[in-house]
Design a protein around this motif. Structure first.
Motif, PDB file in Angstrom:
ATOM      1  N   TYR A  99       0.829  -1.200   0.000  1.00 44.60           N
ATOM      2  CA  TYR A  99       0.000   0.000   0.000  1.00 44.60           C
ATOM      3  C   TYR A  99       0.868   1.256   0.000  1.00 44.60           C
ATOM      4  O   TYR A  99       0.675   2.159  -0.824  1.00 44.60           O
ATOM      5  CB  TYR A  99      -0.906  -0.053   1.233  1.00 44.60           C
ATOM      6  CG  TYR A  99      -1.798   1.123   1.486  1.00 44.60           C
ATOM      7  CD1 TYR A  99      -2.759   1.524   0.559  1.00 44.60           C
ATOM      8  CD2 TYR A  99      -1.735   1.813   2.690  1.00 44.60           C
ATOM      9  CE1 TYR A  99      -3.616   2.580   0.820  1.00 44.60           C
ATOM     10  CE2 TYR A  99      -2.590   2.871   2.959  1.00 44.60           C
ATOM     11  CZ  TYR A  99      -3.529   3.248   2.014  1.00 44.60           C
ATOM     12  OH  TYR A  99      -4.380   4.283   2.289  1.00 44.60           O
ATOM     13  N   GLU A 100       1.828   1.310   0.886  1.00 44.89           N
ATOM     14  CA  GLU A 100       2.699   2.477   0.982  1.00 44.89           C
ATOM     15  C   GLU A 100       3.528   2.670  -0.286  1.00 44.89           C
ATOM     16  O   GLU A 100       3.724   3.797  -0.746  1.00 44.89           O
ATOM     17  CB  GLU A 100       3.581   2.380   2.215  1.00 44.89           C
ATOM     18  CG  GLU A 100       2.779   2.543   3.500  1.00 44.89           C
ATOM     19  CD  GLU A 100       3.581   2.277   4.765  1.00 44.89           C
ATOM     20  OE1 GLU A 100       4.738   1.805   4.683  1.00 44.89           O
ATOM     21  OE2 GLU A 100       3.029   2.548   5.854  1.00 44.89           O
ATOM     22  N   GLU A 121      -6.251  -2.551   8.285  1.00 46.24           N
ATOM     23  CA  GLU A 121      -4.840  -2.225   8.423  1.00 46.24           C
ATOM     24  C   GLU A 121      -4.287  -2.491   9.823  1.00 46.24           C
ATOM     25  O   GLU A 121      -3.109  -2.742   9.976  1.00 46.24           O
ATOM     26  CB  GLU A 121      -4.713  -0.762   8.020  1.00 46.24           C
ATOM     27  CG  GLU A 121      -3.473  -0.092   8.261  1.00 46.24           C
ATOM     28  CD  GLU A 121      -3.441   1.292   7.625  1.00 46.24           C
ATOM     29  OE1 GLU A 121      -2.327   1.785   7.581  1.00 46.24           O
ATOM     30  OE2 GLU A 121      -4.455   1.861   7.224  1.00 46.24           O
TER      31      GLU A 121
END
Length: 145
Positions: free
Chosen positions: A64-65, A127
């Motif tokens: 994701y990052e 998350e």
């Protein structure tokens, strides 16, 4: 899947026409004005031991990052769009357009960019301590509510 594949899929969705009716697609769902793509997901992680859950979650957060960084390099800093108030409005009876209604049911926030007349949203659900997670991309011409 790698960041390069995520980018290729997002670009493919950006180039596709939107269908007249909601339908399942190879990557998720498409409907009038939007496409979704489930980039990565794991359900029922409670079957995995704690170390496996942590490793899977860390991998998803890293993906994701990395995706956010690449998209930010391509289109600039994203807007962070909280979906909490969208969900609350939906619960109170406001009509929320797709795909924002579905996003608000599963995601707390998304990062969004405006690119070539379409919105690109990327979100990560589950998350923290959730027993599952989902990394999702959305391409839509529907403005955020």
């Amino acid at each position: 899947m790698s960041t390069a594949r995520y980018l290729a899929l997002i670009d493919l969705l950006r180039a596709q026409e939107f269908p007249a009716q909601r339908r399942r697609s190879a990557t998720g769902f498409s409907g009038p004005g939007y496409h979704t793509a489930q980039l990565s997901a794991a359900d029922e992680l409670e079957d995995a031991d704690a170390a496996q859950r942590l490793e899977m979650r860390e991998q998803c957060v890293a993906e994701y990052e990395a995706l956010l960084a690449v998209l930010g390099g391509k289109w600039g800093e994203p807007q962070v769009f909280s979906l909490w108030s969208v969900l609350e409005r939906s619960i109170l009876g406001d009509e929320i357009p797709a795909p924002w209604d579905e996003l608000s049911a599963g995601f707390d926030l998304v990062h969004i960019w405006r690119a070539d007349g379409r919105w690109v949203a990327v979100g990560l659900a589950g998350e923290n301590e959730a027993p599952s997670y989902e990394l999702l991309a959305v391409v839509t011409e529907v403005d955020p509510p």
